[in-house]
Motif scaffolding. Structure first.
Motif, PDB file in Angstrom:
ATOM      1  N   ALA A 167       0.841  -1.197   0.000  1.00 38.22           N
ATOM      2  CA  ALA A 167       0.000   0.000   0.000  1.00 38.22           C
ATOM      3  C   ALA A 167       0.874   1.245   0.000  1.00 38.22           C
ATOM      4  N   PRO A 168       0.363   2.325  -0.616  1.00 42.22           N
ATOM      5  CA  PRO A 168      -0.819   2.384  -1.481  1.00 42.22           C
ATOM      6  C   PRO A 168      -0.558   1.637  -2.794  1.00 42.22           C
ATOM      7  N   VAL A 169      -1.629   1.371  -3.520  1.00 43.99           N
ATOM      8  CA  VAL A 169      -1.521   0.669  -4.792  1.00 43.99           C
ATOM      9  C   VAL A 169      -1.574   1.702  -5.917  1.00 43.99           C
ATOM     10  N   VAL A 170      -0.513   1.758  -6.716  1.00 47.38           N
ATOM     11  CA  VAL A 170      -0.426   2.741  -7.803  1.00 47.38           C
ATOM     12  C   VAL A 170      -0.639   2.039  -9.135  1.00 47.38           C
ATOM     13  N   GLU A 171      -1.596   2.537  -9.909  1.00 53.43           N
ATOM     14  CA  GLU A 171      -1.868   2.038 -11.250  1.00 53.43           C
ATOM     15  C   GLU A 171      -1.941   3.228 -12.196  1.00 53.43           C
ATOM     16  N   SER A 172      -0.869   3.448 -12.954  1.00 47.82           N
ATOM     17  CA  SER A 172      -0.791   4.584 -13.863  1.00 47.82           C
ATOM     18  C   SER A 172      -0.999   5.875 -13.076  1.00 47.82           C
ATOM     19  N   THR A 173      -2.054   6.640 -13.364  1.00 44.34           N
ATOM     20  CA  THR A 173      -2.302   7.889 -12.640  1.00 44.34           C
ATOM     21  C   THR A 173      -3.305   7.719 -11.503  1.00 44.34           C
ATOM     22  N   SER A 174      -3.702   6.487 -11.226  1.00 42.01           N
ATOM     23  CA  SER A 174      -4.621   6.214 -10.117  1.00 42.01           C
ATOM     24  C   SER A 174      -3.841   5.695  -8.918  1.00 42.01           C
ATOM     25  N   VAL A 175      -4.256   6.128  -7.737  1.00 44.51           N
ATOM     26  CA  VAL A 175      -3.665   5.608  -6.507  1.00 44.51           C
ATOM     27  C   VAL A 175      -4.799   5.134  -5.609  1.00 44.51           C
ATOM     28  N   HIS A 176      -4.654   3.920  -5.096  1.00 45.55           N
ATOM     29  CA  HIS A 176      -5.667   3.320  -4.240  1.00 45.55           C
ATOM     30  C   HIS A 176      -5.098   3.223  -2.825  1.00 45.55           C
ATOM     31  N   PHE A 177      -5.636   4.030  -1.925  1.00 41.28           N
ATOM     32  CA  PHE A 177      -5.250   3.965  -0.520  1.00 41.28           C
ATOM     33  C   PHE A 177      -6.071   2.857   0.134  1.00 41.28           C
ATOM     34  N   ILE A 178      -5.424   1.999   0.901  1.00 42.75           N
ATOM     35  CA  ILE A 178      -6.141   0.894   1.529  1.00 42.75           C
ATOM     36  C   ILE A 178      -5.774   0.811   3.007  1.00 42.75           C
TER      37      ILE A 178
END
Length: 397
Positions: A61-72
């Motif tokens: 964490a966090p999970v980064v996918e291209s320009t998206s970031v997923h906080f978990i």
């Protein structure tokens, strides 16, 4: 094996196959969207917990996918949020989604691919560091969790090399008759500092923080040792009358376009430095710099005392402070011959005012270097850009 699979309900068989595929050695990383879809399809709490545990173990964490970031977040708590530089550190504007039937929360934001930000988690009204993220960033108010997008590239100038010769730091205290208090002052001299030619000098506001959080002495050692900049003397003036007491900090007074503070630098600090250190008296060999409020007073110093300070560098300058004194001063003066280096972040930083002041300075004849970075108002941002300022003003001949 087929008989055993046949006895498992279809939904559970589907989830089991997905888990086996996810952890196959040749499996591609699972997208966050697919993970959430699987989590939604799962019915039993044990299945959900297994999905969450394995996803967190695999992705961190966090999970980064291209320009998206997923906080978990996975843990106890009824409500969760992600206060950060994205939202001005407001927890109520950054709630996380709670995955029903689990102790898992998540939130998705979009950032430039080369961005870097700092954040915390807000769990049941308690501020905590992200327990799933080992990256930390130290700042003026303690530690934050750090997010680096995939395109972010950090400076290496502040990495200490044991082979690099080190400069010396003198810890002084100057009694000011102008400001009616004693000021801590740290003076950096480069390795090999001996009798000889006079050196250029930097006057640094928030001097103690630029040493501890900005690692300025290490950066100077590195740049001088690599012959990227010429040797120089740094005069780091600390606004705390007691460096160990945050409540003694006078920066909001001294840096708020204070002419008394400029009198102190010009008539008390500089004469002492020129008497005791080999520094050039030429104003063009003298730079004043700082961050936030320190950036404000640095720009103001050149506009008000151009005969003394010819160069300034401002990192995330707080130009809206002091009743917008710098902007109002630029409206009044006819021209300036000073050199100005202005840096700002674009993520809840001083971008709007920094752009305005840069434009006004150019219109008045100032030599302006302006830079923006997809970062926020913090010491990691400022520290990582110091080499750009120093190589600009003091390139190795």
């Amino acid at each position: 094996m087929l008989h055993q699979l046949a006895s498992i309900p279809r939904r559970r068989t589907y989830l089991l196959v997905l888990l086996l595929l996810a952890f196959h050695p040749g499996a591609k990383p699972q997208t966050f969207q697919n993970f959430i879809r699987q989590l939604t399809l799962a019915s039993a709490s044990a299945e959900k917990d297994t999905l969450v545990a394995r996803y967190v173990l695999r992705h961190g964490a966090p999970v980064v996918e291209s320009t998206s970031v997923h906080f978990i977040y996975r843990g106890s708590g009824k409500t969760a949020a992600v206060p950060s530089e994205i939202n001005g550190w407001h927890p109520f504007s950054s709630p996380m989604v709670h995955a029903e039937g689990t102790n898992f929360f998540w939130r998705t934001d979009t950032l430039p691919i080369d961005a870097r930000i700092e954040y915390k988690l807000w769990i049941d009204s308690n501020w905590i560091l992200d327990p799933l993220n080992p990256r930390r960033a130290k700042g003026g108010f303690g530690e934050n969790s750090e997010l680096r997008m995939s395109g972010y590239r950090e400076s290496t100038a502040d990495r200490e090399d044991p082979k690099t010769e080190r400069g010396a730091i003198d810890t002084l205290s100057i009694e000011s008759a102008i400001l009616h208090r004693r000021y801590p002052v740290y003076v950096y001299t480069p390795s090999g500092y001996t009798e000889g030619m006079l050196l250029p000098s930097i006057y640094v506001t928030d001097g103690g923080d630029y040493l501890t959080l900005g690692r300025m002495d290490i950066i100077l050692n590195s740049l001088i040792g690599e012959k990227r900049i010429q040797p120089l003397v740094a005069v780091l003036v600390d606004p705390r009358t007691d460096p160990k007491s945050p409540s003694s900090n006078q920066r909001m007074i001294d840096y708020a376009a204070s002419d008394a503070f400029l009198d102190f630098l010009e008539n008390e600090v500089t004469p002492f430095i020129q008497k005791n250190y080999r520094v050039s008296p030429n104003r063009r060999d003298r730079l004043i710099m700082g961050a936030s409020m320190g950036g404000l007073i640095s720009t103001y110093a050149v506009l008000r005392r151009e005969g003394f300070f010819a160069n300034s560098a401002a990192q995330s300058p707080a130009y809206w402070q002091a009743d917008s004194a710098v902007i109002k001063l630029l409206d009044r003066i006819k021209q300036t011959g000073g050199a100005f280096y202005i840096q700002t972040g674009t993520i809840h930083d001083t971008q709007v005012e920094a752009r305005l002041v840069s434009r006004l300075l150019r219109e008045k004849g100032g030599k302006v270097t302006f830079e923006e970075f997809h970062e926020g108002h913090n010491w990691t941002n400022w520290r990582s850009k110091l080499d750009r300022i120093l190589t600009h003003f003091f390139p190795y001949p």
